[in-house]
Motif scaffolding. Structure first.
Motif, PDB file in Angstrom:
ATOM      1  N   LYS A 181       0.833  -1.203   0.000  1.00  0.00           N
ATOM      2  CA  LYS A 181       0.000   0.000   0.000  1.00  0.00           C
ATOM      3  C   LYS A 181       0.871   1.258   0.000  1.00  0.00           C
ATOM      4  O   LYS A 181       0.597   2.229  -0.709  1.00  0.00           O
ATOM      5  N   LYS A 182       1.904   1.226   0.836  1.00  0.00           N
ATOM      6  CA  LYS A 182       2.777   2.392   0.972  1.00  0.00           C
ATOM      7  C   LYS A 182       3.629   2.609  -0.270  1.00  0.00           C
ATOM      8  O   LYS A 182       3.649   3.708  -0.839  1.00  0.00           O
ATOM      9  N   LEU A 185       1.235   1.984  -4.002  1.00  0.00           N
ATOM     10  CA  LEU A 185      -0.011   2.719  -4.217  1.00  0.00           C
ATOM     11  C   LEU A 185       0.066   4.163  -3.732  1.00  0.00           C
ATOM     12  O   LEU A 185      -0.400   5.071  -4.427  1.00  0.00           O
ATOM     13  N   PHE A 221      -4.106   5.187   1.633  1.00  0.00           N
ATOM     14  CA  PHE A 221      -3.205   4.045   1.454  1.00  0.00           C
ATOM     15  C   PHE A 221      -1.970   4.167   2.339  1.00  0.00           C
ATOM     16  O   PHE A 221      -1.449   3.163   2.839  1.00  0.00           O
ATOM     17  N   ASP A 222      -1.490   5.379   2.560  1.00  0.00           N
ATOM     18  CA  ASP A 222      -0.306   5.581   3.398  1.00  0.00           C
ATOM     19  C   ASP A 222      -0.609   5.237   4.856  1.00  0.00           C
ATOM     20  O   ASP A 222       0.097   4.434   5.477  1.00  0.00           O
ATOM     21  N   SER A 224      -3.366   3.727   6.246  1.00  0.00           N
ATOM     22  CA  SER A 224      -3.857   2.363   6.468  1.00  0.00           C
ATOM     23  C   SER A 224      -2.747   1.345   6.221  1.00  0.00           C
ATOM     24  O   SER A 224      -2.717   0.289   6.852  1.00  0.00           O
ATOM     25  N   GLY A 225      -1.825   1.683   5.321  1.00  0.00           N
ATOM     26  CA  GLY A 225      -0.677   0.804   5.101  1.00  0.00           C
ATOM     27  C   GLY A 225       0.190   0.711   6.344  1.00  0.00           C
ATOM     28  O   GLY A 225       0.644  -0.377   6.715  1.00  0.00           O
ATOM     29  N   ASP A 228      -1.597  -1.515   8.837  1.00  0.00           N
ATOM     30  CA  ASP A 228      -1.443  -2.929   8.487  1.00  0.00           C
ATOM     31  C   ASP A 228      -0.085  -3.457   8.916  1.00  0.00           C
ATOM     32  O   ASP A 228       0.039  -4.577   9.437  1.00  0.00           O
ATOM     33  N   THR A 423      -7.737  -5.530   4.686  1.00  0.00           N
ATOM     34  CA  THR A 423      -6.622  -6.453   4.908  1.00  0.00           C
ATOM     35  C   THR A 423      -7.008  -7.541   5.901  1.00  0.00           C
ATOM     36  O   THR A 423      -6.697  -8.717   5.704  1.00  0.00           O
TER      37      THR A 423
END
Length: 469
Positions: A181-182, A185, A221-222, A224-225, A228, A423
């Motif tokens: 994600k990081k 994306l 995405f940053d 939430s990445g 995760d 995820t």
């Protein structure tokens, strides 16, 4: 030491896990001590000047917890501890030229622990357990903010402090997805975001929308990445951290959005600020013979006192959480207005919009807020929004060969946001996941390839956005 950097991926994390595996053979005390030492080293690598602050914060709060337990007036100790935490936070976050890394997150985690023990009856945690709860490196810099009721028992357990294949496999899956994600994306969108927000007055219709939508996607995405990856690291050593995101861009109202975005912060403020304030207002009204039913909430005075007041206070605190700037203040006021309109609609009308209309309208509100959140000044935000409204012109009518590819990439990213499972759903095989992960040779190969991609893309990537909060 960012999770997406080579020193962490190829150095610190493997050493930390190997050390944990060896220490676990000597018992839970050795395993916990190793993780505490690794966490202090992790923080020292990123902010050595503030390592004493982290240690003093943990020691001071633990001392306050013990004092609460033996005092006849634990509430006073709790109030004193909260006040001191907030004073330290205000000084180093808002008055110091170089804010302490991760201070908001480990401070709020410890404030929550003080409030949880405020009755003085719950025994304080042991030193090792509390040090890990407050300072374990996965959540140290950008959360999630831990709930003591849920997580303290995990740190206090005496068994399970060993590296197992099952925990390592599942945790690695979370970590790899967060890394992708990081690196694949979020970070590539910077090539559109940075120049766009640097010169918003020069953007015509499509470039303005492209910059704004790319930033909203990057932010999701940053952050939430990172979550995760934090969940994955904790899972590897047998700990279960809470989610921080639940498909927020699918929310059908701004209220639902805040229940899905940065969930640990929202829950912390709801339980420590919004709910107590609302309850106090309801008790006051009841004691003075004023109604508290749904009809009274629909009146102007009732709405302002029972619904509006707590929302305004909570959102102003969210503004201050991000920083003491006019832009963040306006961001909080904007979302306050969105929430109040949402509640007025619910109280006065109660009608439900079609789902796709509600999602689109909610996302549009969130997108406007994201423009303000990213802009360095309110004037720049206004200029960006003017471009999105077409006030800077429609743009060159000559076809650009790059535009179709850019639109296709945005479509792919929005398909992931609006259609893909979370995820957790995918890794744990929940019903929303159509192709769930399973511990098998096939998935091992797939995850190995994905991890290779993530590492190859990690070299020059930026730090996580929420490290500055």
């Amino acid at each position: 030491m960012p999770f997406n950097g080579f020193p962490f991926l190829l150095g610190f994390l493997p050493v930390a896990l190997c050390g944990f595996a060896l220490a676990g053979r000597w018992g839970q005390a050795s395993a916990k001590t190793w993780l505490i030492a690794a966490s202090l080293l992790f923080y020292a690598a990123g902010a050595p000047a503030f390592l004493p602050l982290l240690i003093l914060s943990i020691a001071g709060n633990l001392g306050c917890l013990h004092a609460m337990h033996v005092s006849a007036r634990p509430g006073r100790w709790a109030a004193t501890g909260v006040a001191l935490n907030l004073a330290v936070l205000a000084w180093f976050k808002y008055l110091d030229a170089q804010p302490a890394l991760g201070l908001s997150f480990f401070t709020f985690t410890q404030i929550g622990c003080l409030l949880y023990h405020a009755d003085g009856e719950t025994p304080p945690p042991k030193v090792r357990d509390y040090a890990l709860f407050a300072g374990f490196f996965p959540a140290l810099l950008a959360g999630p903010i831990l709930n003591p009721r849920e997580t303290l028992p995990q740190f206090a357990r005496t068994d399970g402090w060993r590296l197992t294949g099952g925990n390592l496999a599942t945790g690695s899956g979370f970590f790899v997805i967060g890394l992708l994600k990081k690196t694949l994306l979020a970070d590539p969108l910077l090539t559109v975001i940075n120049p766009g927000f640097a010169h918003p007055g020069a953007l015509t219709l499509f470039p303005a929308w492209q910059a704004a939508t790319c930033y909203s996607l990057q932010l999701y995405f940053d952050f939430s990445g990172y979550t995760d990856m934090a969940i994955g690291i904790a899972w590897m050593v047998g700990l279960r951290y809470p989610d921080n995101f639940d498909q927020p861009y699918r929310a059908t109202s701004v209220t639902a959005y805040w229940q899905r975005w940065h969930m640990s912060l929202t829950r912390f403020l709801m339980t420590t600020v919004h709910a107590p304030m609302t309850l106090a207002i309801l008790r006051w009204r009841k004691a003075h013979g004023r109604p508290i039913d749904a009809r009274s909430q629909a009146t102007a005075a009732g709405f302002v006192s029972m619904i509006g007041g707590p929302i305004v206070v909570t959102m102003m605190l969210i503004s201050l959480w991000h920083g003491a700037t006019w832009v963040f203040l306006l961001f909080g006021l904007l979302h306050t207005a969105f929430l109040l309109v949402n509640h007025v609609w619910r109280v006065k009308h109660g009608r439900v919009l079609p789902a796709w209309v509600a999602v689109a309208l909610t996302y549009l509100c969130v997108l406007v807020g994201a423009v303000l959140f990213r802009s360095t000044t309110a004037a720049r935000a206004g200029s960006m929004l003017a471009g999105m409204a077409g006030l800077h012109g429609i743009g060159d009518l000559q076809p650009d060969i790059h535009v179709p590819a850019q639109i296709l990439w945005l479509v792919i990213l929005y398909a992931i946001v609006w259609l893909a499972p979370t995820t957790r759903q995918w890794m744990l095989g929940e019903p929303a996941s159509r192709l769930p992960w399973r511990p098998s040779p096939q998935w091992a190969v797939a995850m190995g390839c994905a991890a290779t991609l993530g590492v190859l893309a990690a070299g020059g990537t930026s730090e996580f956005l929420y490290f500055r909060f």
